[in-house]
Write a protein that holds these residues in place. Structure first.
Motif, PDB file in Angstrom:
ATOM      1  N   PHE A 278       0.835  -1.210   0.000  1.00  0.00           N
ATOM      2  CA  PHE A 278       0.000   0.000   0.000  1.00  0.00           C
ATOM      3  C   PHE A 278       0.862   1.249   0.000  1.00  0.00           C
ATOM      4  O   PHE A 278       1.971   1.253   0.518  1.00  0.00           O
ATOM      5  N   ASP A 282      -3.739   4.523  -1.721  1.00  0.00           N
ATOM      6  CA  ASP A 282      -4.663   3.413  -1.550  1.00  0.00           C
ATOM      7  C   ASP A 282      -5.741   3.637  -0.508  1.00  0.00           C
ATOM      8  O   ASP A 282      -6.818   3.070  -0.603  1.00  0.00           O
ATOM      9  N   GLN A 379      -9.930  -5.223  -0.734  1.00  0.00           N
ATOM     10  CA  GLN A 379      -9.101  -4.393  -1.601  1.00  0.00           C
ATOM     11  C   GLN A 379      -7.717  -5.025  -1.751  1.00  0.00           C
ATOM     12  O   GLN A 379      -7.163  -5.112  -2.848  1.00  0.00           O
TER      13      GLN A 379
END
Lengths: 774, 184
Positions: A278, A282, A379
């Motif tokens: 990440f 994000d 995600q």
């Protein structure tokens, strides 16, 4: 099931110090301060009578509660301010503990201890110049010659990892020395070999996040911190509130600390790669994620790793501690937590803790934060799927196992349609392969029809086959097969509870396709015999694992007779595969049983998996699970006998001591000595078998890979096919998963197999492996 | 509720005693999922002390709240995640000899069983939260339900409808007219 609950008081109504310490750790700042003040008062009052106990507890806290570092250094600071001698004794005790941990290869704990000491500088317990001197001694290890790089790496790491906590203070007091220290470190880092890095990276691609070597990343973070003039705002520093009290305290000097010398049996920590998935783009809303080279990122990740390290056995506590991370409102905590957890799960060579812990921890976190964490997890899963093409095969394995197990806890709900891009490419490509393996694993935790129900109809090609037995001699249509008649006879014999001798006699009549009619060589290998007997037996026992195990046990004698020779062992594996090819889980458990009951040996299993017959299954996960399980069994077998030998040796030593006092034990001693000799032979023979197993495996890899490389070269074709990536990473995986054992046989491997004549692609894997402990 | 006021006013002797207990430094980091529960097998041959000793050394777990339809394959797959499984014995209805919702899982090592207690206990199999508990060791005969009707005791008296465990509890079934009773 009741779990003991932590209550404020134990049965006698006394305050439970454990819980009190935990309360200490989770208070808001002002009540934390008043609790610290209170506790310091209580402890000070008790020092005359309970000093040693208090010392011991505080030393342990420093070692095993690293995420609460500053809370307890503040406590020590307050105690030192009230009682100078106690402060001195604590520092001495810590140094003793540090020496012990280093002697015992407990390098992670040693880092926590040194960090604790360095934070004590901030609490005016330790004088800054003496801390700098300790760091200088650590960094001087980089000047040592002929020591493994991982040794000097560790000493440099320790110094750098303390600087977020104490860099400012040390620079204020000793900037010249610190500059010199840092430039020494810089010189060392520039000269380090980085051969090992590719083997430890989760992704081979540099984008979107480079998989940096851990020391490089930390160095970049410290550089940035220095540029920011050591301003660090993330770490919780309770001692600041007590500055007026603490700055009155007298400080102690650390005794000069010489790092213990290198010992040949030292086990330094393996190098690592920093896992990042990440960045600030994000987290859609809320606080921004600190940059990859910010010191905040280091501190947050380090603290989250520490929390997991401390509480991994207690998933509810672990999840709660992670989610109540101090300062959580200023960072996208859920993203950090998910990144740290996946970082550990995908860590190469192996995760710090057992894989299933991470699955359960993530489930627990989803329970505690049902409104936010599942979305972050989804995600993350999506991102991992998108990047499968460049993900290391070992990591894909773990992702498959995690995802299928996770889904099974949430009714297999997933937006499969989002992944329909995987249907448009060759099924051997990473994405469809991943989905296939996930469905296969998911089926094991449920049943075939469920898989049909949960995916869209378009995914039909990826659904695993129904795990049914394929009986060769099923019915009349098989009557033309050479073994058909025999299968009926043998089947009836088994059903009528014929004895093993009777069945063996019946089997003698099975024609041998390998033998001429008038060839009278006697007992030569008859594959049809094995085929008929095993197909029939497994068919009768197909109902469940237990039935099949029972069958293997009951007819063990026959099976041993049939597999006396290597060809027999190989063939029996072939038959098991043919019969159960739609149920790889059954194949795995049968192979496991057959090894444990010595119907086949480990080398036979390795040869079978690498054989031409299994070439079409070579990239399937179940093949590698069987191989690694086989290697593990071999390793455990050797360890077991080695332990028996050690125990016998210990017993003999004790006997010999007793002999001094009593004279009746000469017989016993003689027996023990004989036993030791026998065990010694057993150990040697087991080790020889183990070495042979690795030789077989590596040899096969080399053959397959060389063949592929040569073929591609002559055809001027790109070597990087999905098969090649899988194969070369499987070779890496063998090295990584069994590195401790393989290290014993390095000499042989280098002399016999991994020689300079080998194609450099293959040799590179070996060299990267060697670099891991150099 | 322990606050600084209480701490400051604790009698000396109390403080002394809790330090003695805190000397068990492992209390700082506990492992409660592995603790032995309150349950003791009433049919165990031996005294409480023997049973507890066996439980503390055991490699075998009792697994409860399984669906009647959960298979040995499924049990083997999920429990293999914490270690190598030596043996599984599926619990059977004493009369029907069909699965009745429990089983025993025996590991080769204690660690395998401990990790199952830590990480598989309380998670789902076949959409049901399964429960594991230490078992003193499988003995022939213990694979049968001990309820009067042949299944588990818990299925005798429960009042809810659980399609994965034969529907209503046995006692409740007797009071309910079933399809079979109504159709002739």
């Amino acid at each position: 099931m009741s779990r003991r609950r932590h209550s404020d008081s134990d049965n006698e109504g006394h305050p439970d110090k454990t819980n009190f310490k935990k309360k200490l750790s989770s208070q808001s700042t002002s009540s934390l301060e008043s609790n610290l003040e209170g506790l310091a008062g209580v402890l000070e009052a008790d020092l005359p009578n309970y000093k040693n106990k208090i010392l011991r507890i505080l030393c342990s806290v420093a070692r095993i509660l690293p995420e609460k570092l500053s809370v307890y250094t503040t406590l020590v600071g307050l105690l030192n301010a009230r009682n100078y001698n106690f402060g001195g004794e604590f520092v001495e005790a810590m140094i003793r503990q540090l020496k012990e941990t280093l002697k015992n290869n407990l390098y992670n704990e040693a880092v926590y201890l040194v960090r604790f000491l360095s934070d004590l500088v901030n609490c005016h317990v330790i004088a800054a110049p003496s801390m700098v001197a300790m760091f200088e001694n650590f960094v001087s290890v980089t000047q040592e010659e002929d020591v493994p790089q991982v040794r000097s790496d560790w000493f440099v790491y320790v110094v750098l990892s303390c600087l977020p906590w104490v860099g400012k203070e040390l620079y204020e007091k000793k900037d010249v020395e610190m500059d010199r220290l840092l430039s020494q470190i810089e010189g060392y880092l520039k000269g380090r070999a980085k051969t090992h890095v590719p083997m430890l990276q989760v992704w081979t691609a540099e984008k979107p996040h480079p998989q940096e070597e851990y020391l490089d990343c930390l160095w970049a973070q410290i550089q940035k911190l220095k540029k920011d003039r050591w301003q660090e705002r993330h770490i919780l520093r309770p001692y600041i509130a007590f500055d007026s009290v603490l700055c009155e305290a007298l400080q102690h000097n650390l005794p000069p600390f010489t790092p213990p010398g290198h010992m040949p049996d030292a086990q330094y920590p393996m190098p690592r790669v920093i896992f990042r998935m990440f960045d600030y783009t994000d987290a859609p809303e809320g606080p921004v994620m600190p940059g990859s080279h910010s010191v905040e990122r280091y501190v947050i990740e380090e603290n989250l790793h520490c929390i997991i390290h401390t509480h991994w056995k207690e998933r509810k506590t672990c999840a709660a501690q992670l989610l109540s991370y101090p300062g959580k409102n200023k960072i996208p905590l859920n993203y950090h937590i998910v990144e740290v957890i996946f970082g550990e799960l995908f860590q190469l060579p192996t995760p710090p803790h057992i894989d299933v812990m991470y699955t359960t921890l993530l489930i627990e976190l989803c329970k505690l934060q049902p409104g936010s964490l599942p979305q972050v997890l989804a995600q993350a899963t999506e991102m991992l799927y998108m990047r499968l093409e460049t993900m290391n095969t070992s990591c894909i394995d773990r992702l498959i196992n995690w995802f299928s197990h996770h889904l099974s806890n949430f009714q297999f709900r997933w937006s499969w349609d989002d992944w329909s891009d995987c249907l448009t490419v060759d099924l051997e490509k990473p994405k469809p392969k991943f989905v296939k393996e996930v469905l296969e694993k998911s089926m094991r935790l449920s049943y075939h029809q469920r898989m049909v129900d949960i995916v869209p109809a378009t995914f039909a090609a990826l659904i695993p086959a129904e795990p049914l037995f394929k009986y060769k001699y099923e019915d009349e249509s098989a009557s033309s097969l050479p073994g058909y008649q025999a299968s009926i006879i043998v089947g009836n014999a088994i059903k009528n509870r014929a004895s093993n001798e009777e069945i063996l006699t019946l089997l003698k009549d099975v024609p041998n396709p390998n033998q001429e009619d008038d060839d009278d060589e006697g007992e030569s290998f008859n594959p049809l015999k094995i085929d008929v007997f095993l197909q029939t037996l497994l068919h009768l026992a197909a109902k469940s694992f237990s039935h099949s195990f029972s069958a293997l046990g009951k007819f063990h004698e026959i099976l041993k007779a049939l597999t006396e020779r290597d060809e027999g062992k190989l063939h029996i594996l072939k038959v098991v595969y043919e019969a159960w090819k739609n149920h790889p889980q059954m194949i795995a458990v049968l192979v496991d049983k057959m090894i444990r009951t010595q119907i086949v040996d480990c080398a036979a299993v390795a040869n079978w998996l690498f054989s031409q017959d299994m070439a079409h299954e070579f990239t399937r996960l179940f093949v590698w699970e069987i191989l690694h399980s086989t290697i593990r069994k071999m390793n455990k077998h050797v360890q077991k006998i080695q332990q028996e030998l050690e125990e016998a040796k210990d017993k003999l030593e004790k006997q010999q001591h007793k002999r001094v006092t009593s004279s009746n034990s000469e017989d016993e001693e003689g027996q023990l000595e004989e036993q030791i000799d026998r065990l010694q032979e057993k150990v040697e023979s087991a080790q020889s078998e183990q070495k042979n197993l690795f030789l077989v495996i590596f040899q096969r890899f080399i053959m397959l890979l060389t063949e592929h490389l040569v073929r591609c070269e002559t055809g001027s074709v790109d070597i990087s096919t999905p098969w090649y990536k899988n194969c070369i990473e499987r070779l890496q995986q063998v090295f990584l998963m069994h590195h401790v054992t393989i290290q014993q046989y390095m000499g042989t491997l280098e002399n016999l197999l991994f020689t300079a004549e080998l194609d450099h692609h293959i040799l590179a894997v070996y060299q990267q492996f060697c670099a891991l402990q150099l | 509720m322990l606050d600084e006021h209480t701490v400051a006013n604790l009698p000396r002797t109390a403080i002394c005693r809790f330090f003695t207990m805190s000397a068990k430094l492992n209390a700082l980091v506990s492992d409660s999922y592995v603790d032995v529960s309150q349950y003791r097998d009433q049919h165990f041959k031996g005294n409480r002390y023997d049973q507890e000793k066996l439980l503390k050394q055991s490699h075998t777990l009792y697994v409860g709240n399984l669906s009647f339809y959960s298979t040995e394959d499924q049990v083997h797959d999920i429990f293999s995640k914490s270690g190598d499984v030596k043996r599984i014995v599926i619990g059977l209805d004493k009369v029907k000899k069909t699965a009745c919702g429990f089983c025993f899982v025996e590991y080769y090592t204690r660690t395998g069983a401990e990790n199952a207690m830590r990480f598989i206990n309380g998670t789902r199999l076949d959409d049901r939260i399964i429960r594991t508990d230490w078992d003193a060791g499988f003995k022939e005969g213990r694979q049968y339900g001990r309820g009067k009707s042949g299944g588990q005791v818990r299925d005798e008296y429960r009042q809810d409808y659980d399609p994965a465990r034969g529907g209503y509890g046995k006692l409740a079934q007797q009071h309910r007219p079933t399809e079979a009773n109504n159709s002739f």
